[in-house]
Design a protein around this motif. Sequence first.
Motif, PDB file in Angstrom:
ATOM      1  N   ARG A  59       0.847  -1.196   0.000  1.00 52.15           N
ATOM      2  CA  ARG A  59       0.000   0.000   0.000  1.00 52.15           C
ATOM      3  C   ARG A  59       0.883   1.247   0.000  1.00 52.15           C
ATOM      4  N   ASP A  60       0.524   2.207  -0.854  1.00 59.73           N
ATOM      5  CA  ASP A  60       1.260   3.471  -0.944  1.00 59.73           C
ATOM      6  C   ASP A  60       0.486   4.518  -0.151  1.00 59.73           C
ATOM      7  N   GLY A  61       0.838   4.637   1.111  1.00 57.65           N
ATOM      8  CA  GLY A  61       0.079   5.544   1.960  1.00 57.65           C
ATOM      9  C   GLY A  61      -1.326   5.009   2.148  1.00 57.65           C
ATOM     10  N   LYS A  62      -2.326   5.804   1.744  1.00 60.05           N
ATOM     11  CA  LYS A  62      -3.720   5.357   1.849  1.00 60.05           C
ATOM     12  C   LYS A  62      -4.193   4.639   0.587  1.00 60.05           C
ATOM     13  N   GLN A  63      -3.374   4.618  -0.449  1.00 61.70           N
ATOM     14  CA  GLN A  63      -3.797   4.033  -1.717  1.00 61.70           C
ATOM     15  C   GLN A  63      -3.232   2.628  -1.901  1.00 61.70           C
ATOM     16  N   GLN A  64      -4.019   1.799  -2.574  1.00 66.89           N
ATOM     17  CA  GLN A  64      -3.601   0.439  -2.887  1.00 66.89           C
ATOM     18  C   GLN A  64      -3.756   0.210  -4.385  1.00 66.89           C
ATOM     19  N   ARG A  65      -2.695  -0.273  -5.008  1.00 59.72           N
ATOM     20  CA  ARG A  65      -2.811  -0.655  -6.415  1.00 59.72           C
ATOM     21  C   ARG A  65      -3.375  -2.065  -6.496  1.00 59.72           C
ATOM     22  N   TYR A  66      -4.137  -2.291  -7.586  1.00 60.36           N
ATOM     23  CA  TYR A  66      -4.741  -3.612  -7.806  1.00 60.36           C
ATOM     24  C   TYR A  66      -4.366  -4.125  -9.188  1.00 60.36           C
ATOM     25  N   ARG A  67      -4.362  -5.466  -9.306  1.00 61.91           N
ATOM     26  CA  ARG A  67      -4.165  -6.096 -10.606  1.00 61.91           C
ATOM     27  C   ARG A  67      -5.235  -7.168 -10.784  1.00 61.91           C
ATOM     28  N   ILE A  68      -5.514  -7.479 -12.025  1.00 61.86           N
ATOM     29  CA  ILE A  68      -6.522  -8.485 -12.343  1.00 61.86           C
ATOM     30  C   ILE A  68      -5.914  -9.879 -12.155  1.00 61.86           C
ATOM     31  N   THR A  69      -6.740 -10.834 -11.735  1.00 62.26           N
ATOM     32  CA  THR A  69      -6.298 -12.223 -11.578  1.00 62.26           C
ATOM     33  C   THR A  69      -6.718 -13.028 -12.814  1.00 62.26           C
ATOM     34  N   GLU A  70      -6.289 -14.273 -12.868  1.00 66.85           N
ATOM     35  CA  GLU A  70      -6.704 -15.137 -13.980  1.00 66.85           C
ATOM     36  C   GLU A  70      -8.207 -15.366 -13.955  1.00 66.85           C
ATOM     37  N   ASN A  71      -8.771 -15.503 -12.774  1.00 61.04           N
ATOM     38  CA  ASN A  71     -10.234 -15.610 -12.674  1.00 61.04           C
ATOM     39  C   ASN A  71     -10.898 -14.352 -13.220  1.00 61.04           C
ATOM     40  N   GLY A  72     -10.299 -13.215 -12.921  1.00 57.46           N
ATOM     41  CA  GLY A  72     -10.839 -11.960 -13.424  1.00 57.46           C
ATOM     42  C   GLY A  72     -10.788 -11.876 -14.936  1.00 57.46           C
ATOM     43  N   ARG A  73      -9.702 -12.362 -15.530  1.00 60.07           N
ATOM     44  CA  ARG A  73      -9.583 -12.341 -17.000  1.00 60.07           C
ATOM     45  C   ARG A  73     -10.632 -13.251 -17.645  1.00 60.07           C
ATOM     46  N   ARG A  74     -10.867 -14.400 -17.019  1.00 55.13           N
ATOM     47  CA  ARG A  74     -11.889 -15.302 -17.570  1.00 55.13           C
ATOM     48  C   ARG A  74     -13.274 -14.670 -17.488  1.00 55.13           C
ATOM     49  N   GLU A  75     -13.551 -14.046 -16.356  1.00 48.96           N
ATOM     50  CA  GLU A  75     -14.862 -13.393 -16.205  1.00 48.96           C
ATOM     51  C   GLU A  75     -15.002 -12.231 -17.181  1.00 48.96           C
ATOM     52  N   LEU A  76     -13.935 -11.473 -17.371  1.00 48.93           N
ATOM     53  CA  LEU A  76     -13.968 -10.359 -18.322  1.00 48.93           C
ATOM     54  C   LEU A  76     -14.193 -10.875 -19.742  1.00 48.93           C
ATOM     55  N   ALA A  77     -13.537 -11.982 -20.103  1.00 47.36           N
ATOM     56  CA  ALA A  77     -13.719 -12.567 -21.435  1.00 47.36           C
ATOM     57  C   ALA A  77     -15.162 -13.016 -21.627  1.00 47.36           C
ATOM     58  N   ASP A  78     -15.774 -13.591 -20.582  1.00 44.71           N
ATOM     59  CA  ASP A  78     -17.184 -14.009 -20.668  1.00 44.71           C
ATOM     60  C   ASP A  78     -18.084 -12.799 -20.873  1.00 44.71           C
ATOM     61  N   TRP A  79     -17.751 -11.703 -20.196  1.00 45.95           N
ATOM     62  CA  TRP A  79     -18.557 -10.477 -20.336  1.00 45.95           C
ATOM     63  C   TRP A  79     -18.499  -9.945 -21.762  1.00 45.95           C
ATOM     64  N   TYR A  80     -17.312  -9.932 -22.352  1.00 45.86           N
ATOM     65  CA  TYR A  80     -17.173  -9.484 -23.738  1.00 45.86           C
ATOM     66  C   TYR A  80     -17.949 -10.406 -24.687  1.00 45.86           C
ATOM     67  N   ARG A  81     -17.983 -11.676 -24.366  1.00 45.68           N
ATOM     68  CA  ARG A  81     -18.571 -12.665 -25.266  1.00 45.68           C
ATOM     69  C   ARG A  81     -20.108 -12.659 -25.214  1.00 45.68           C
ATOM     70  N   GLN A  82     -20.661 -12.410 -24.040  1.00 41.82           N
ATOM     71  CA  GLN A  82     -22.114 -12.492 -23.860  1.00 41.82           C
ATOM     72  C   GLN A  82     -22.794 -11.178 -24.264  1.00 41.82           C
ATOM     73  N   PRO A  83     -23.946 -11.264 -24.955  1.00 40.48           N
ATOM     74  CA  PRO A  83     -24.691 -10.025 -25.262  1.00 40.48           C
ATOM     75  C   PRO A  83     -25.261  -9.413 -23.981  1.00 40.48           C
ATOM     76  N   VAL A  84     -25.476  -8.117 -24.021  1.00 41.63           N
ATOM     77  CA  VAL A  84     -26.101  -7.429 -22.889  1.00 41.63           C
ATOM     78  C   VAL A  84     -27.560  -7.853 -22.801  1.00 41.63           C
ATOM     79  N   ASP A  85     -27.993  -8.247 -21.627  1.00 39.58           N
ATOM     80  CA  ASP A  85     -29.354  -8.758 -21.430  1.00 39.58           C
ATOM     81  C   ASP A  85     -30.362  -7.613 -21.520  1.00 39.58           C
ATOM     82  N   ARG A  86     -31.251  -7.699 -22.507  1.00 36.90           N
ATOM     83  CA  ARG A  86     -32.304  -6.690 -22.656  1.00 36.90           C
ATOM     84  C   ARG A  86     -33.660  -7.209 -22.201  1.00 36.90           C
ATOM     85  N   THR A  87     -33.715  -8.441 -21.692  1.00 41.68           N
ATOM     86  CA  THR A  87     -34.996  -8.994 -21.233  1.00 41.68           C
ATOM     87  C   THR A  87     -35.384  -8.447 -19.863  1.00 41.68           C
TER      88      THR A  87
END
Length: 225
Positions: A59-87
């Motif tokens: 942590r840099d003072g009060k701030q914390q840097r974050y990075r994406i995990t492999e689980n996060g990349r998979r979830e992000l890829a699923d989000w890009y792949r799936q259409p936005v739900d309009r129902t």
Amino acid sequence: MSIRYGLLALLDYGPKYGSQLRAEFESRTGATWPLNIGQVYTTLSRLERDALIEPAGERDGKQQRYRITENGRRELADWYRQPVDRTHPSRDELAIKLAMAVGTEGVDVGAIIQAQRHHTLKAMQDYTRLKAQALADGGPESGEEMAWLLVLEQLIFSAEAEARWLDHCESRLMRLAARRPARPRTGTQPDDTGAAHDAHDEHHAHDDEHAHEHPHHRITGGTTA
């Protein structure tokens, strides 16, 4: 949900602080949907809880840097792949306002539509002017500028669609008003026709009796011979 995945997408470029994520999110969307820093850190906490991101270094003072995990990349890829739900559309304040106004005594739905149409067309003109500025000097030259242009054009198309829908609402309400029966005269009701006729006959019978007893009053309008 869009903030959640928006932050994940930005972290996919590399580790960032919350303040950096906020600035880059607003830069890509032209501050169309501004974020407050509390929203950013609340979302980051949930992403970390779900193991989609993790702290990057100390942590840099009060701030914390974050990075994406492999689980996060998979979830992000699923989000890009799936259409936005309009129902299950999000709540639209204008649609709710008109739905509540229709049939409510004392509310001028036509005035609501006219005021909203004026506002929507003005907003569309503002968006169109911003688009012209974005396209000046050869158009966007970076990914961020292109992202802003795409968001801006979505706002223009949405405003155009809303203006058309308001025109449609106005014409439909006019057709409804034309089909409604005329209001009955004051003092009579549609279901009391028989009672009204009875009262009318009784009134004439009383006048005839009065005329029989005072003929001169009926003929001379109240003067005697």
